[in-house]
Design an enzyme around this catalytic site. Structure first.
Site, PDB file in Angstrom:
ATOM      1  N   ILE A  94      45.510  22.168  22.084  1.00 58.72           N
ATOM      2  CA  ILE A  94      46.205  23.164  22.913  1.00 58.72           C
ATOM      3  C   ILE A  94      47.469  22.509  23.470  1.00 58.72           C
ATOM      4  CG2 ILE A  94      46.045  24.606  24.998  1.00 58.72           C
ATOM      5  CD1 ILE A  94      43.871  25.614  23.269  1.00 58.72           C
ATOM      6  N   ASN A 108      36.273  23.655  26.638  1.00 62.43           N
ATOM      7  CA  ASN A 108      35.990  23.256  25.248  1.00 62.43           C
ATOM      8  C   ASN A 108      34.592  22.674  25.154  1.00 62.43           C
ATOM      9  OD1 ASN A 108      36.639  22.668  22.498  1.00 62.43           O
ATOM     10  ND2 ASN A 108      36.960  20.533  23.076  1.00 62.43           N
ATOM     11  N   HIS A 110      32.509  19.801  22.922  1.00 61.40           N
ATOM     12  CA  HIS A 110      32.781  18.665  22.041  1.00 61.40           C
ATOM     13  C   HIS A 110      31.462  17.988  21.680  1.00 61.40           C
ATOM     14  CE1 HIS A 110      35.205  15.512  20.237  1.00 61.40           C
ATOM     15  NE2 HIS A 110      34.382  14.628  20.789  1.00 61.40           N
TER      16      HIS A 110
HETATM   17  C1  GRF Z   1      30.971  22.456  17.185  1.00 52.64           C
HETATM   18  O1  GRF Z   1      30.201  21.377  16.770  1.00 52.64           O
HETATM   19  C2  GRF Z   1      31.873  22.073  18.319  1.00 52.64           C
HETATM   20  O2  GRF Z   1      31.343  21.075  19.134  1.00 52.64           O
HETATM   21  C3  GRF Z   1      33.081  21.535  17.614  1.00 52.64           C
HETATM   22  O3  GRF Z   1      33.223  22.356  16.475  1.00 52.64           O
HETATM   23  C4  GRF Z   1      31.955  22.880  16.112  1.00 52.64           C
HETATM   24  C5  GRF Z   1      32.092  24.367  16.009  1.00 52.64           C
HETATM   25  O4  GRF Z   1      30.946  24.979  15.497  1.00 52.64           O
HETATM   26  N1  GRF Z   1      34.213  21.516  18.501  1.00 52.64           N
HETATM   27  P1  GRF Z   1      30.885  26.582  15.401  1.00 52.64           P
HETATM   28  O5  GRF Z   1      32.167  27.034  14.697  1.00 52.64           O
HETATM   29  O6  GRF Z   1      30.765  27.124  16.777  1.00 52.64           O
HETATM   30  O7  GRF Z   1      29.686  26.875  14.551  1.00 52.64           O
END
Ligand code: GRF
Length: 190
Positions: A94, A108, A110
């Site tokens: 972002i 977010n 992570h």
């Molecule tokens: C998740 O593991 C999240 O932590 C990371 O990207 C992945 C997204 O998964 N930032 P989804 O698209 O919600 O299935």
């Protein structure tokens, strides 16, 4: 009765976290509404999930000019009144155009026990480091990479007998629960 919180979700891919939040809304375990989905990928599976739930979804392509890209998103966002932007697998950093306008409102998820393993392939980084406990974090976005204030985390054990796929499945389950739980808390504070 808790106050309804209004959300915009940013996602680039599968959208399972987006769907988990929408499921909690439909189950009435979360008093929220997802107003729209924003993506940088026209073909993200998250759009199909949005369509299924009648949630408007939009794709904006980032070219060389990040400011122009984010200005398009800010223009779209200005059509809505919302409480939080929820990044759920949004694979772009972002930039200031969005951040300066919405700082403190962008969250977010992570896949690591932050501050460990920031950036791409956090799970791969943890596995390479032979971690036996890994985690998932929900944090505010600021101008640093995965460095904003941590809102909540979960940690869980893994061992060498588990495949990466098995670990990913458990990690996603934790993510889905954690994101909903953080939103429930924020909603209680709204
Ligand atoms: C998740 O593991 C999240 O932590 C990371 O990207 C992945 C997204 O998964 N930032 P989804 O698209 O919600 O299935």
């Amino acid at each position: 009765m808790s106050i309804l919180i209004k959300l915009i979700v940013f996602a680039s891919g599968n959208g399972s976290n987006f769907e988990a939040i929408q499921t909690a809304i439909l189950d009435k375990t979360l008093n929220a509404e997802i107003l729209c989905l924003i993506s940088d990928k026209e073909k993200a599976f998250a759009h199909k999930r949005a369509e299924k739930h009648n949630i408007p979804s939009f794709a904006f392509k980032q070219g060389k000019d990040k400011v122009a890209y984010e200005t398009q998103i800010v223009n779209k966002l200005s059509e809505y009144e919302f409480d939080y932007i929820i990044c759920a697998g949004y694979m772009k950093i972002i930039g200031p155009t969005i951040l300066n306008k919405y700082k403190g409102k962008i969250i977010n998820i992570h896949p690591s026990s932050l501050p460990k393993y920031k950036g791409l392939d956090a799970l791969g980084q943890a596995l390479d480091a032979k971690e036996t406990e890994i985690g998932v974090s929900v944090h505010y976005i600021d101008e640093t990479l995965d460095g904003g204030e941590i809102i909540d985390q979960v940690h869980f054990d893994i061992d060498e007998s588990m495949t990466r796929e098995e670990i990913e499945e458990i990690l996603h389950q934790h993510e889905h629960q954690l994101y909903v739980s953080v939103l429930q808390t924020l909603q209680g504070e709204a």
